[in-house]
Design a protein around this motif. Structure first.
Motif, PDB file in Angstrom:
ATOM      1  N   GLU A   1       0.851  -1.199   0.000  1.00  0.00           N
ATOM      2  CA  GLU A   1       0.000   0.000   0.000  1.00  0.00           C
ATOM      3  C   GLU A   1       0.880   1.240   0.000  1.00  0.00           C
ATOM      4  O   GLU A   1       1.855   1.305   0.741  1.00  0.00           O
ATOM      5  CB  GLU A   1      -0.915   0.017   1.223  1.00  0.00           C
ATOM      6  CG  GLU A   1      -2.062  -0.953   1.157  1.00  0.00           C
ATOM      7  CD  GLU A   1      -3.091  -0.582   0.104  1.00  0.00           C
ATOM      8  OE1 GLU A   1      -3.321   0.619  -0.135  1.00  0.00           O
ATOM      9  OE2 GLU A   1      -3.672  -1.500  -0.484  1.00  0.00           O
ATOM     10  N   LYS A   2       0.541   2.222  -0.818  1.00  0.00           N
ATOM     11  CA  LYS A   2       1.359   3.436  -0.921  1.00  0.00           C
ATOM     12  C   LYS A   2       1.332   4.253   0.367  1.00  0.00           C
ATOM     13  O   LYS A   2       2.368   4.752   0.800  1.00  0.00           O
ATOM     14  CB  LYS A   2       0.876   4.307  -2.082  1.00  0.00           C
ATOM     15  CG  LYS A   2       1.185   3.733  -3.446  1.00  0.00           C
ATOM     16  CD  LYS A   2       0.652   4.649  -4.520  1.00  0.00           C
ATOM     17  CE  LYS A   2       0.849   4.076  -5.895  1.00  0.00           C
ATOM     18  NZ  LYS A   2       0.253   4.913  -6.936  1.00  0.00           N
ATOM     19  N   LYS A   3       0.167   4.412   0.983  1.00  0.00           N
ATOM     20  CA  LYS A   3       0.075   5.267   2.173  1.00  0.00           C
ATOM     21  C   LYS A   3       0.606   4.583   3.422  1.00  0.00           C
ATOM     22  O   LYS A   3       1.472   5.100   4.107  1.00  0.00           O
ATOM     23  CB  LYS A   3      -1.374   5.715   2.400  1.00  0.00           C
ATOM     24  CG  LYS A   3      -1.800   6.819   1.496  1.00  0.00           C
ATOM     25  CD  LYS A   3      -3.161   7.332   1.893  1.00  0.00           C
ATOM     26  CE  LYS A   3      -3.583   8.471   0.985  1.00  0.00           C
ATOM     27  NZ  LYS A   3      -4.895   8.971   1.335  1.00  0.00           N
ATOM     28  N   SER A   4       0.074   3.420   3.729  1.00  0.00           N
ATOM     29  CA  SER A   4       0.424   2.777   5.000  1.00  0.00           C
ATOM     30  C   SER A   4       1.697   1.946   4.929  1.00  0.00           C
ATOM     31  O   SER A   4       2.295   1.642   5.944  1.00  0.00           O
ATOM     32  CB  SER A   4      -0.729   1.879   5.449  1.00  0.00           C
ATOM     33  OG  SER A   4      -0.849   0.759   4.572  1.00  0.00           O
ATOM     34  N   LYS A   5       2.095   1.527   3.732  1.00  0.00           N
ATOM     35  CA  LYS A   5       3.248   0.643   3.503  1.00  0.00           C
ATOM     36  C   LYS A   5       3.025  -0.751   4.084  1.00  0.00           C
ATOM     37  O   LYS A   5       3.969  -1.473   4.373  1.00  0.00           O
ATOM     38  CB  LYS A   5       4.559   1.230   4.051  1.00  0.00           C
ATOM     39  CG  LYS A   5       4.905   2.603   3.502  1.00  0.00           C
ATOM     40  CD  LYS A   5       5.162   2.581   2.030  1.00  0.00           C
ATOM     41  CE  LYS A   5       5.606   3.913   1.494  1.00  0.00           C
ATOM     42  NZ  LYS A   5       4.535   4.733   0.969  1.00  0.00           N
ATOM     43  N   SER A   6       1.750  -1.155   4.238  1.00  0.00           N
ATOM     44  CA  SER A   6       1.459  -2.519   4.651  1.00  0.00           C
ATOM     45  C   SER A   6       1.643  -3.448   3.450  1.00  0.00           C
ATOM     46  O   SER A   6       1.551  -3.031   2.300  1.00  0.00           O
ATOM     47  CB  SER A   6       0.054  -2.623   5.219  1.00  0.00           C
ATOM     48  OG  SER A   6      -0.902  -2.311   4.226  1.00  0.00           O
ATOM     49  N   ILE A   7       1.901  -4.718   3.745  1.00  0.00           N
ATOM     50  CA  ILE A   7       2.269  -5.694   2.723  1.00  0.00           C
ATOM     51  C   ILE A   7       1.256  -6.828   2.719  1.00  0.00           C
ATOM     52  O   ILE A   7       0.805  -7.261   3.787  1.00  0.00           O
ATOM     53  CB  ILE A   7       3.664  -6.276   3.014  1.00  0.00           C
ATOM     54  CG1 ILE A   7       4.705  -5.166   3.118  1.00  0.00           C
ATOM     55  CG2 ILE A   7       4.067  -7.302   1.969  1.00  0.00           C
ATOM     56  CD1 ILE A   7       6.043  -5.633   3.662  1.00  0.00           C
ATOM     57  N   THR A   8       0.921  -7.324   1.555  1.00  0.00           N
ATOM     58  CA  THR A   8       0.162  -8.568   1.397  1.00  0.00           C
ATOM     59  C   THR A   8       0.661  -9.244   0.124  1.00  0.00           C
ATOM     60  O   THR A   8       1.411  -8.651  -0.639  1.00  0.00           O
ATOM     61  CB  THR A   8      -1.359  -8.330   1.266  1.00  0.00           C
ATOM     62  OG1 THR A   8      -1.598  -7.470   0.158  1.00  0.00           O
ATOM     63  CG2 THR A   8      -1.959  -7.735   2.524  1.00  0.00           C
ATOM     64  N   LEU A   9       0.218 -10.458  -0.083  1.00  0.00           N
ATOM     65  CA  LEU A   9       0.485 -11.087  -1.370  1.00  0.00           C
ATOM     66  C   LEU A   9      -0.398 -10.394  -2.403  1.00  0.00           C
ATOM     67  O   LEU A   9      -1.547 -10.056  -2.120  1.00  0.00           O
ATOM     68  CB  LEU A   9       0.180 -12.582  -1.317  1.00  0.00           C
ATOM     69  CG  LEU A   9       1.166 -13.433  -0.542  1.00  0.00           C
ATOM     70  CD1 LEU A   9       0.671 -14.868  -0.470  1.00  0.00           C
ATOM     71  CD2 LEU A   9       2.544 -13.390  -1.176  1.00  0.00           C
ATOM     72  N   SER A  10       0.127 -10.202  -3.571  1.00  0.00           N
ATOM     73  CA  SER A  10      -0.622  -9.503  -4.609  1.00  0.00           C
ATOM     74  C   SER A  10      -1.726 -10.398  -5.151  1.00  0.00           C
ATOM     75  O   SER A  10      -1.507 -11.586  -5.390  1.00  0.00           O
ATOM     76  CB  SER A  10       0.309  -9.095  -5.748  1.00  0.00           C
ATOM     77  OG  SER A  10      -0.429  -8.543  -6.808  1.00  0.00           O
ATOM     78  N   PRO A  11      -2.913  -9.835  -5.375  1.00  0.00           N
ATOM     79  CA  PRO A  11      -3.980 -10.634  -5.978  1.00  0.00           C
ATOM     80  C   PRO A  11      -3.712 -10.899  -7.459  1.00  0.00           C
ATOM     81  O   PRO A  11      -4.355 -11.730  -8.067  1.00  0.00           O
ATOM     82  CB  PRO A  11      -5.222  -9.755  -5.800  1.00  0.00           C
ATOM     83  CG  PRO A  11      -4.694  -8.369  -5.667  1.00  0.00           C
ATOM     84  CD  PRO A  11      -3.339  -8.493  -5.042  1.00  0.00           C
ATOM     85  N   GLN A  12      -2.741 -10.194  -8.011  1.00  0.00           N
ATOM     86  CA  GLN A  12      -2.438 -10.305  -9.434  1.00  0.00           C
ATOM     87  C   GLN A  12      -0.966 -10.668  -9.602  1.00  0.00           C
ATOM     88  O   GLN A  12      -0.089  -9.985  -9.088  1.00  0.00           O
ATOM     89  CB  GLN A  12      -2.749  -8.958 -10.094  1.00  0.00           C
ATOM     90  CG  GLN A  12      -2.447  -8.859 -11.537  1.00  0.00           C
ATOM     91  CD  GLN A  12      -2.812  -7.468 -12.072  1.00  0.00           C
ATOM     92  OE1 GLN A  12      -3.335  -6.633 -11.358  1.00  0.00           O
ATOM     93  NE2 GLN A  12      -2.525  -7.240 -13.313  1.00  0.00           N
ATOM     94  N   GLU A  13      -0.691 -11.760 -10.312  1.00  0.00           N
ATOM     95  CA  GLU A  13       0.697 -12.136 -10.585  1.00  0.00           C
ATOM     96  C   GLU A  13       1.216 -11.293 -11.743  1.00  0.00           C
ATOM     97  O   GLU A  13       0.506 -11.043 -12.709  1.00  0.00           O
ATOM     98  CB  GLU A  13       0.793 -13.624 -10.949  1.00  0.00           C
ATOM     99  CG  GLU A  13       0.629 -14.545  -9.773  1.00  0.00           C
ATOM    100  CD  GLU A  13       1.750 -14.426  -8.761  1.00  0.00           C
ATOM    101  OE1 GLU A  13       2.933 -14.341  -9.165  1.00  0.00           O
ATOM    102  OE2 GLU A  13       1.456 -14.406  -7.547  1.00  0.00           O
ATOM    103  N   VAL A  14       2.454 -10.868 -11.634  1.00  0.00           N
ATOM    104  CA  VAL A  14       3.062 -10.022 -12.660  1.00  0.00           C
ATOM    105  C   VAL A  14       4.367 -10.653 -13.093  1.00  0.00           C
ATOM    106  O   VAL A  14       5.142 -11.125 -12.269  1.00  0.00           O
ATOM    107  CB  VAL A  14       3.325  -8.605 -12.104  1.00  0.00           C
ATOM    108  CG1 VAL A  14       4.077  -7.756 -13.100  1.00  0.00           C
ATOM    109  CG2 VAL A  14       2.026  -7.935 -11.705  1.00  0.00           C
ATOM    110  N   LEU A  15       4.606 -10.658 -14.397  1.00  0.00           N
ATOM    111  CA  LEU A  15       5.901 -11.088 -14.931  1.00  0.00           C
ATOM    112  C   LEU A  15       6.683  -9.851 -15.295  1.00  0.00           C
ATOM    113  O   LEU A  15       6.193  -8.990 -16.023  1.00  0.00           O
ATOM    114  CB  LEU A  15       5.716 -11.973 -16.174  1.00  0.00           C
ATOM    115  CG  LEU A  15       5.083 -13.340 -15.948  1.00  0.00           C
ATOM    116  CD1 LEU A  15       4.871 -14.039 -17.273  1.00  0.00           C
ATOM    117  CD2 LEU A  15       5.967 -14.180 -15.050  1.00  0.00           C
ATOM    118  N   CYS A  16       7.906  -9.753 -14.795  1.00  0.00           N
ATOM    119  CA  CYS A  16       8.735  -8.581 -15.103  1.00  0.00           C
ATOM    120  C   CYS A  16       9.319  -8.677 -16.494  1.00  0.00           C
ATOM    121  O   CYS A  16       9.419  -7.696 -17.217  1.00  0.00           O
ATOM    122  CB  CYS A  16       9.869  -8.456 -14.099  1.00  0.00           C
ATOM    123  SG  CYS A  16       9.293  -8.072 -12.468  1.00  0.00           S
TER     124      CYS A  16
END
Length: 159
Positions: free
Chosen positions: A140-155
């Motif tokens: 999260e940009k504001k709080s900087k909390s972390i979770t696993l992303s609901p969307q997988e991304v390939l770099c």
């Protein structure tokens, strides 16, 4: 004063103007380039600190970083949905990754926007323990909390 009595042309003021314009344009280009390369630095820094805590087996600190709450021990009931023992199962030695000894941020991207709404966070793609498959983390940009992303991304596109 006649035409032949005019002062001789001095190019220095014009040169000074062009130098100032070139300097201003250069400063703007450098500022935009720096912003572009470091726009996700706070989120990358949080992920680095999170994985460094896990690599050092400091699960209490990693848990606090995960929820962006360093004082989580003062109110653990707030995190009953994902308690510390479950967190240790997911990120500790018995996790799918095994003992986490290294990590590398592959890329950080903003998810595509739908309409005019700006996303509330970014996806940080991390390679854990030099594995070929990556893990997408949401920060999260504001709080900087972390979770696993609901969307997988390939770099990088597959070869």
């Amino acid at each position: 004063m006649g035409l032949l009595d005019a002062k001789e042309y001095d190019p220095r003021p014009a040169q000074r103007r062009w130098r100032l314009v070139a300097l201003a344009v250069s400063v703007v280009i450098i500022a935009v380039a720096l912003w572009w390369f470091f726009r996700f630095y706070p989120e990358d820094h949080v992920i680095n600190r999170f994985f460094q805590a896990i690599e050092n087996k400091n699960y209490d600190k990693a848990y606090g970083l995960y929820f962006a709450d360093p004082d989580w021990k003062q109110h653990p009931q707030k995190y009953n949905q994902y308690p510390l023992p479950q967190f240790i199962l997911d990120w500790g030695p018995s996790s799918d990754y095994g003992v986490i000894t290294s990590h590398k941020i592959e890329c950080t991207v903003e998810p595509p926007t739908k309409g005019f709404a700006s996303p509330s966070g970014v996806i940080v793609v991390v390679s854990i323990n030099h594995r070929p498959e990556t893990t997408s983390m949401w920060v999260e940009k504001k709080s900087k909390s972390i979770t696993l992303s609901p969307q997988e991304v390939l770099c990088h596109p597959p070869k």
